[in-house]
Design an enzyme around this catalytic site. Structure first.
Site, mmCIF file in Angstrom:
data_model
loop_
_atom_site.group_PDB
_atom_site.id
_atom_site.type_symbol
_atom_site.label_atom_id
_atom_site.label_comp_id
_atom_site.label_asym_id
_atom_site.label_seq_id
_atom_site.Cartn_x
_atom_site.Cartn_y
_atom_site.Cartn_z
ATOM 1 C CG ASP A 274 10.998 37.305 -27.597
ATOM 2 O OD1 ASP A 274 11.271 37.285 -28.793
ATOM 3 O OD2 ASP A 274 10.757 36.266 -26.929
HETATM 4 C C1 GLC Z 1 11.511 33.149 -28.008
HETATM 5 C C2 GLC Z 1 11.117 33.832 -29.303
HETATM 6 C C3 GLC Z 1 9.665 34.217 -29.361
HETATM 7 C C4 GLC Z 1 8.848 33.224 -28.574
HETATM 8 C C5 GLC Z 1 9.232 33.379 -27.116
HETATM 9 C C6 GLC Z 1 8.492 32.380 -26.228
HETATM 10 O O1 GLC Z 1 12.788 33.563 -27.623
HETATM 11 O O2 GLC Z 1 11.862 34.961 -29.711
HETATM 12 O O3 GLC Z 1 9.287 34.268 -30.748
HETATM 13 O O4 GLC Z 1 7.467 33.479 -28.751
HETATM 14 O O5 GLC Z 1 10.632 33.255 -26.911
HETATM 15 O O6 GLC Z 1 8.934 31.088 -26.503
#
Ligand code: GLC
Length: 743
Positions: A274
């Site tokens: 993430d």
């Molecule tokens: C965010 C979220 C995740 C998302 C990623 C990209 O913090 O936790 O669900 O896909 O970053 O935006």
């Protein structure tokens, strides 16, 4: 000139191996040509800042494998052209984005989609999102989120399919099929992403990013279950979760990423961290610096560093110094290259970019409208709904009646609110402007000013019916937006109280991103519809329900609490050693009562034990009768199958749909078991007076559970089974016995 020769040589070298089936040979062929920095470049995901020169230079240097959040087709094309024509090996980029519940046409939030209990409809929505997003070059969506969510305080419950593992699994599979289509290499297919792996929904206190402690039986029976199904079904990618699980952050957790995901499930796709989650392992205080975080993550099995700059900065030195084995890097790069081959990017790096823009196509909007109608959960109805043809004057009140942005909910990166059709607009369209008097009363959901109350009350007094649209602004749910108390914000409840006092019937429509404690609001309404942020077509979809053009068939994917203090709250609770029988409410306790006077069982003095409304609950404009459950046998071996049947009848006067839910309960087991578990469900539509015999086939092998050592067991003994319209059923259970010897 050299570049072109080299590229044609590369293309030729890739072409000599067998076609599509020779992906591994093509992967190895490319890998064999790559330098260490080029390999690490493939593991680096950049949050583009447009095609600014700094970004183009990094791409040209072969130091980026994928781009997040770039969806302007001209910029996508320019970045891809730079990668393919200017980098030494010309390896194409993947462009990823959070396309969570629609791209331009916004569907209900995932929690609302789950409320349809209709995977075919949900899959169609995902297919539409893929068609719209791939036109802009997006070939990877960071969806579906299949985190089982049992705490209404957690803002990301909005993105999940709610509290049940099976519902998350079924909806997740439908979304993956919709996104990935019949072939990943199709121009309108996007790689899906099972997230957040794993246990994110168990954040302590329902506070986002908080720690989790999940013993292996619970981890495997509940939180891993939907992810396993998606891995087995071919989801292309996984995303690690921000949380630590039993002391180890998921992003650096080899038990999750190697033992479970790769060794047990045979997953051969890509694992992306993430956002910056690798570097966050320093904040977790399991890593002292970026070097340690990069090493821990790549050794644990995180292939791509999303916008963390940890891999690009640290891995070259870590490999050269022998702290990270090049084989670990090669394995991660293979996963990335394999995905790119599967997406057809080596054959056509610009795939999708030339497709026709079908955003907001009539069929797309119609599908969104249909989903709004099917996701609406009728909570209460004293008969005011559907509106009678005699209704001439409608007072439209509330901060969500004309909220083009907020009706779409969280995670709408590409929302164009000018396309939103609000309830106010749809009502005016349906009944004519003269019949609709609009007096919002409050400007937005957190508004604490009562200045607008007078006009709203006056409108209510003159109307045949009040339609009160309340709920949450979009920003009050979603990532990092948790609530300690799950109530309507601002003065919404007070406004509803005053509307109720006018004596004009009030229909309340709640648009929210989470389950809210709404007992009082329901008491002040003649009818209540729960619509988890319904999206672009909120207005037409809800007017279809309010007028009766659509008979509501939504069922709750989450339990509605009496108050936040009950959290975590879900139907699949454990019995405990002292299940509550008699509830003595706090107001009924005598003065100087002795401690045992309240029964010494498991409940809250101020909230009892039961939720306000149970998982699976939903009303209709008709009624349904569920007959007794018939079992194909009452004794079944652990490797046998069982047919459970039930006749469902539409006992009302309108065609309608209900969701027959099959629950089981393990009466005695070697570990404490939930009092009920959903094992199957089916949504059926019946004409007035129509009966249908439903048959569910269960494999007894699906009725087991995991033990502390992670092993799965099906134990002999008595089981109870229900087929009912919601989880609170108190109908007599059908009992059967799993035969065999207890190991
Ligand atoms: C965010 C979220 C995740 C998302 C990623 C990209 O913090 O936790 O669900 O896909 O970053 O935006």
């Amino acid at each position: 000139m050299v570049k072109k020769i080299f590229l044609s040589a590369l293309a030729a070298s890739l072409a000599f191996v067998a076609p599509a089936s020779g992906v591994e040979q093509r992967v190895d062929s490319v890998l064999s040509m790559m330098s260490l920095r080029e390999k690490i470049g493939q593991l680096n995901q950049l949050n583009t800042r447009g095609d600014k020169q700094e970004c183009l230079d990094i791409v040209a240097a072969g130091e980026v494998g994928s781009i997040i959040n770039e969806n302007h087709p001209d910029v996508v094309r320019r970045l891809q052209k730079t990668a393919v024509e200017k980098s030494r090996l010309g390896i194409p980029l993947i462009f990823g984005r959070d396309v969570i519940h629609g791209y331009h046409t916004i569907f209900p939030i995932p929690l609302g989609q789950a409320a349809t209990w209709n995977p075919e409809l949900v899959g169609r929505g995902a297919r539409i999102a893929a068609v719209e997003a791939t036109h802009d070059g997006i070939r990877w969506t960071f969806s579906p989120m299949v985190d089982v969510s049992r705490d209404a305080r957690w803002g990301r419950i909005a993105e999940s399919a709610g509290e049940d593992p099976l519902l998350n699994e079924v909806m997740g599979l439908a979304l993956v099929r919709g996104y990935q289509g019949s072939a990943l290499s199709s121009p309108t297919s996007m790689a899906a992403c099972a997230k957040h792996f794993c246990g994110y929904g168990a954040a302590e206190g329902g506070r986002d990013y908080n720690t989790t402690w999940i013993p292996e039986p619970l981890l495997r029976d509940v939180y891993l279950k939907p992810f396993k199904a998606l891995a087995k079904a071919g989801v292309a990618t996984f995303m690690t979760s921000f949380n630590d699980i039993n002391g180890t952050p998921s992003t650096g957790n080899p038990f999750l990423l190697r033992k479970v995901l790769r060794d047990e499930w045979g997953f051969d796709g890509v694992v992306v961290s993430d956002w910056d989650a690798i570097t966050e392992m320093i904040a977790h205080r399991v890593c002292a610096d970026k070097d340690q975080a990069a090493a821990m993550a790549v050794n644990a099995g995180t292939d791509i560093d999303m916008e963390g700059d940890a891999y690009l900065r640290c891995l070259p030195e870590l490999v050269e110094s022998g702290k990270v084995d090049i084989a670990v890097i090669d394995n991660a790069v293979r996963n990335v290259l394999r995905l790119k081959f599967r997406l057809g990017l080596f054959d056509n790096p610009y795939i999708g970019l030339d497709s026709e823009d079908k955003s907001y196509a009539p069929a797309h909007l119609e599908a969104a409208r249909k989903m709004v109608g099917e996701s609406a959960v009728l909570i209460k109805n004293d008969g005011i709904l559907p509106l009678a043809p005699s209704v001439r004057r409608i007072a439209v009140v509330g901060p969500m009646a004309d909220a083009a942005h907020d009706q779409c909910g969280t995670w709408c990166l590409d929302l164009e609110k000018s396309h939103s059709v609000t309830p106010l607009a749809a009502l005016r369209e349906r009944f004519g402007r003269d019949a609709v008097v609009y007096a919002p009363g409050l400007a937005y959901s957190r508004d604490r000013s009562t200045a607008g109350f007078k006009a709203a009350i006056e409108a209510a007094r003159k109307a045949d019916v009040v339609l009160f649209f309340a709920g949450e602004e979009a920003v009050l749910s979603g990532e990092a937006h948790c609530l300690a108390d799950v109530v309507l914000q601002g003065r919404q409840s007070q406004l509803l109280e005053e509307l109720a006092l006018t004596g004009t019937p009030v229909v309340t429509v709640l648009m929210a991103g989470r389950p809210l404690a709404i007992r009082d609001e329901v008491g002040n309404s003649n009818a209540v519809i729960y619509s988890f942020h319904p999206g672009t077509m909120a207005g037409p979809g809800l007017v279809d329900v309010i007028t009766g053009d659509v008979n509501p068939s939504g069922h709750l994917p989450v339990t509605l609490p009496l108050m936040a203090g009950q959290m975590p709250l879900y139907y699949a609770q454990k019995s405990t050693g002292r299940p509550a029988q008699e509830i003595v409410h706090i107001d009924d306790i005598e003065l100087e009562a002795v401690q045992s006077s309240t029964g010494c069982t498991s409940y809250y003095l101020d909230a009892g034990k039961a939720p306000y409304l149970p998982f699976g609950y939903g009303l209709s404009y008709t009624t349904f009768g569920y007959g007794p459950v018939e079992l194909s046998s009452t004794e079944i071996p652990a490797d046998g199958k069982l047919i459970a049947a039930c006749t469902v009848t539409n006992t009302g006067s309108r065609t309608g749909a209900t969701v027959a839910q099959l629950y089981v309960s393990d009466c005695v087991a070697s570990l404490t078991r939930p009092v009920k578990e959903l094992k199957a469900f089916r949504k059926i539509e019946l004409a007035p007076g129509e009966s249908r015999r439903l048959e569910f086939e269960l494999s007894v092998s699906d009725l087991g559970f995991h033990q502390a050592d992670g092993s799965y067991i099906v134990e002999p003994g008595q089981m109870n089974l229900w087929i009912a319209p919601d989880s609170s059923t108190s109908a007599p259970a059908a009992a059967f016995t799993i035969t065999g010897n207890r190991p």
